[in-house]
Design an enzyme around this catalytic site. Structure first.
Site, PDB file in Angstrom:
ATOM      1  N   GLU A 130      38.081 -47.811 -15.052  1.00 26.89           N
ATOM      2  CA  GLU A 130      38.134 -46.967 -16.241  1.00 26.89           C
ATOM      3  C   GLU A 130      36.949 -47.404 -17.107  1.00 26.89           C
ATOM      4  OE1 GLU A 130      38.763 -45.950 -20.302  1.00 26.89           O
ATOM      5  OE2 GLU A 130      39.520 -47.918 -19.719  1.00 26.89           O
TER       6      GLU A 130
ATOM      7  N   ASP B 224      41.354 -51.509 -16.383  1.00 23.84           N
ATOM      8  CA  ASP B 224      41.227 -50.960 -17.728  1.00 23.84           C
ATOM      9  C   ASP B 224      39.997 -51.490 -18.450  1.00 23.84           C
ATOM     10  OD1 ASP B 224      42.406 -49.558 -20.101  1.00 23.84           O
ATOM     11  OD2 ASP B 224      42.511 -51.609 -20.880  1.00 23.84           O
TER      12      ASP B 224
END
Length: 642
Positions: free
Chosen positions: A366, A313
């Protein structure tokens, strides 16, 4: 996981303190073991600034003066070791730490394998080696799978709100192992990606602000339940990806913040430590012990829970020192730039370590930045991921689709620009949870026009997404046209399936998934330029787009025709590479899918009428706001250069 006795080897101490103990969870934390003929629990903790460490729990009235466990420093390593005779699995505990600042704090175990159900925050002594796995066939075959030339269709799910009986009445892992896996298999997905499940105090952080990095959240039951969920996925042929958060952690008192009374896990410079956008703290990526902690955590999920890969993330926030920071908090690196050099080095080390131990893993970034080489090997200067989310494609595509069809001609480049960089990285095309929360509206409700037209636009979006180069990810609810944006505090609106347009949308998604999986031309050359060929890229006035997807030498190409306008055409000519017959593979305007059901031939013959720079062409009807896939019945290789 078999623990050592109370003695901790000097090798482990050295490796941990030099950032090289990659399976630290086998040493640190609370392990049930025997020591000098007695059964109990061994505790190992890193707290270099602590003056004193006690283990407290029900067994001593949560009173550090009652020393059931004698915690002592292991020399000058900053590591504390102790043994609690008579303690057992299921005991609740915390560390009482007299910090470097003279204050006493109660802290959960950073390496704790299980936590109490929130709002309680104690760690729980747990064994994680009891579950009997039955996914040997999947695990054995996994090493031979190469993801790049295989289909990858990911269903992104938040376990708490996929289905919910009542507010905060979540399905447990065991129930999800049946219901969720049955659904994903029936819909034709290849992978499930689970939003973070490391223990977290606040439901509405969705797991992105964790306190217990080695504890699967107790919201959905015990650890064995998660192991069963993954096991059942594997037995049904579904891979499991996990959102993994190493960019920051929350500030709750029982967590990592000022763990030993000093900035232990976070940088000492508040400008580096604070994440003002999220109200969290960054990890100190240059500290060797933090590297051992995070790298071990990545391997922990792959080892103990058989996870197939991690979606890392917020990479952009890690590698940019000044990401979303006010002017007074901005810093530069040693070279005068704004790249976080230590974070970049950590990410390279992360991928090198994961692929050393689990070379078949999927490591996905990401990343919304333009940093180059995210999916290039580290020995070439890249970050070493094997996939990157294509945030540029997602943003451009949604901006285009949100535009009223009457005005799309002036924004034509939004849907064509991605092909200028489509092969610069190995991309996943995400239609994720981030796009359907915080007032952004659901995918269906982003679409312009009256209700039926919204569905036509959504079918068109999904068709273009599925045929564009790159692997695919869709957030739960998108498959049946969830109308409200994602409500993390409630289940998806499954009742919508009683309404024909939503049920038809689900049928269309299921059919589109099946078409994708069965036709290698749509994924076999995803990351190679020869896998894609424009037919007509410049027809902005009519808001039309056509292109060809190619597979290997033996694969039949697929011609895709997209009409992004409200105007339909009874006869539209498209250039093709080879003569012969073309079969209709998919028509988004079918009545079964909620379309108009206008007559459509199932086969057309190519004629020697040059078009779009091709020697042959086909003529087909093209309904408004529709996408069609046509596949030649013979390979085009040898007729014209690709």
């Amino acid at each position: 996981m078999q623990a050592s006795p109370v003695h901790v080897s000097s090798d482990d101490l050295y490796l941990f303190n030099t950032g090289q103990l990659f399976q630290a969870y086998r040493t640190f934390g609370a392990h049930v073991t025997h020591w000098e003929g007695r059964e109990g629990v061994r505790f190992v903790l890193w707290a270099p600034g602590a003056r004193e460490v006690n283990v407290v729990g029900d067994f001593n009235g949560w009173n550090g003066w009652n020393k059931v466990v004698d915690m002592r420093p292991a020399g000058s390593t900053g590591i504390w070791v102790g043994f609690g005779p008579g303690l057992r699995e299921g005991d609740r505990y915390k560390y009482e730490i007299l910090g470097a600042d003279g204050e006493r704090r109660l802290k959960s175990d950073p390496f704790g394998f299980r936590s109490e159900l929130r709002p309680n925050t104690a760690s729980i002594v747990a064994k994680l080696d009891r579950y009997e796995w039955s996914d040997g066939e999947w695990m054995g075959a996994r090493a031979g799978r190469k993801p790049y030339d295989r289909p990858m269709l990911i269903y992104e799910a938040h376990l708490g709100s996929w289905r919910m009986d009542a507010p905060e009445q979540f399905r447990d892992y065991g129930r999800l192992a049946e219901e969720l896996v049955d659904y994903v298999c029936g819909m034709g997905y290849t992978h499930i990606e689970i939003l973070p499940i490391a223990e977290h105090p606040f439901d509405r952080s969705w797991g992105y602000q964790a306190t217990g990095y080695f504890a699967a959240t107790s919201r959905y039951g015990p650890p064995e339940g998660l192991q069963k969920l993954v096991d059942n996925c594997h037995r049904r042929g579904i891979g499991v990806l996990l959102d993994w958060v190493c960019g920051h952690f929350c500030k709750d008192d029982h967590g990592l913040r000022r763990f030993d009374g000093s900035p232990q896990y976070e940088p000492a410079d508040y400008r580096m430590a604070e994440k003002p956008l999220w109200g969290t703290l960054a990890f100190d990526f240059g500290k060797p012990q933090v590297q051992s902690f995070l790298l071990s955590n990545a391997l922990f999920w792959l080892d103990v829970y058989h996870i197939d890969g991690l979606r890392v993330d917020a990479v952009a926030s890690m590698i940019d020192l000044n990401f979303d920071k006010p002017e007074e908090m901005r810093t530069t690196n040693l070279y005068g730039g704004t790249e976080n050099v230590e974070a970049l080095q950590f990410l390279r080390k992360l991928n090198e370590t994961v692929f050393r131990y689990y070379p078949e893993s999927l490591m996905m970034a990401e990343d919304s930045s333009s940093y180059p080489g995210v999916t290039s090997p580290t020995y070439l200067g890249g970050l070493g991921f094997n996939y990157k989310w294509n945030m540029g494609w997602m943003n451009d595509m949604l901006r285009y689709m949100e535009t009223d069809p009457e005005h799309r001609s002036s924004r034509h480049s939004l849907i064509t620009f991605s092909m200028h960089y489509a092969f610069s990285e190995n991309y996943v095309l995400p239609l994720s949870h981030d796009e359907v929360v915080h007032g952004k509206r659901s995918l269906l409700n982003k679409m312009p026009g009256p209700y039926p037209e919204k569905f036509a636009n959504l079918r068109l979006l999904y068709g273009y997404w599925m045929t564009h180069p790159g692997k695919k990810l869709l957030f739960m609810g998108g498959e049946f046209g969830q109308f409200d944006e994602w409500k993390d505090y409630a289940g998806l609106d499954w009742d919508l399936l009683r309404y024909p347009l939503h049920d038809s949308m689900r049928k269309y998604t299921e059919r589109l998934n099946a078409v994708y999986a069965a036709r290698p031309a749509l994924w076999e050359l995803d990351h190679r330029p020869e896998g894609f060929e424009w037919i007509d890229v410049n027809n902005a006035p009519q808001r039309m787009l056509s292109f060809q997807r190619n597979g290997g030498e033996a694969e039949r190409p697929i011609v895709t025709v997209c009409n992004f306008s409200r105007d339909g055409y009874g006869a539209y000519r498209i250039g093709v590479s080879s003569p012969g017959t073309y079969e209709l593979v998919l028509n988004s305007d079918e009545s079964d899918f909620g379309g108009s059901g206008a007559p459509m031939p199932t086969r057309v013959s190519a004629s020697e009428a040059p078009m779009h720079g091709k020697s042959y062409s086909i003529e087909v009807p093209v309904p408004a706001l529709s996408i069609q896939l046509w596949q030649s019945e013979a390979s085009s290789r040898g007729h014209e250069d690709m």
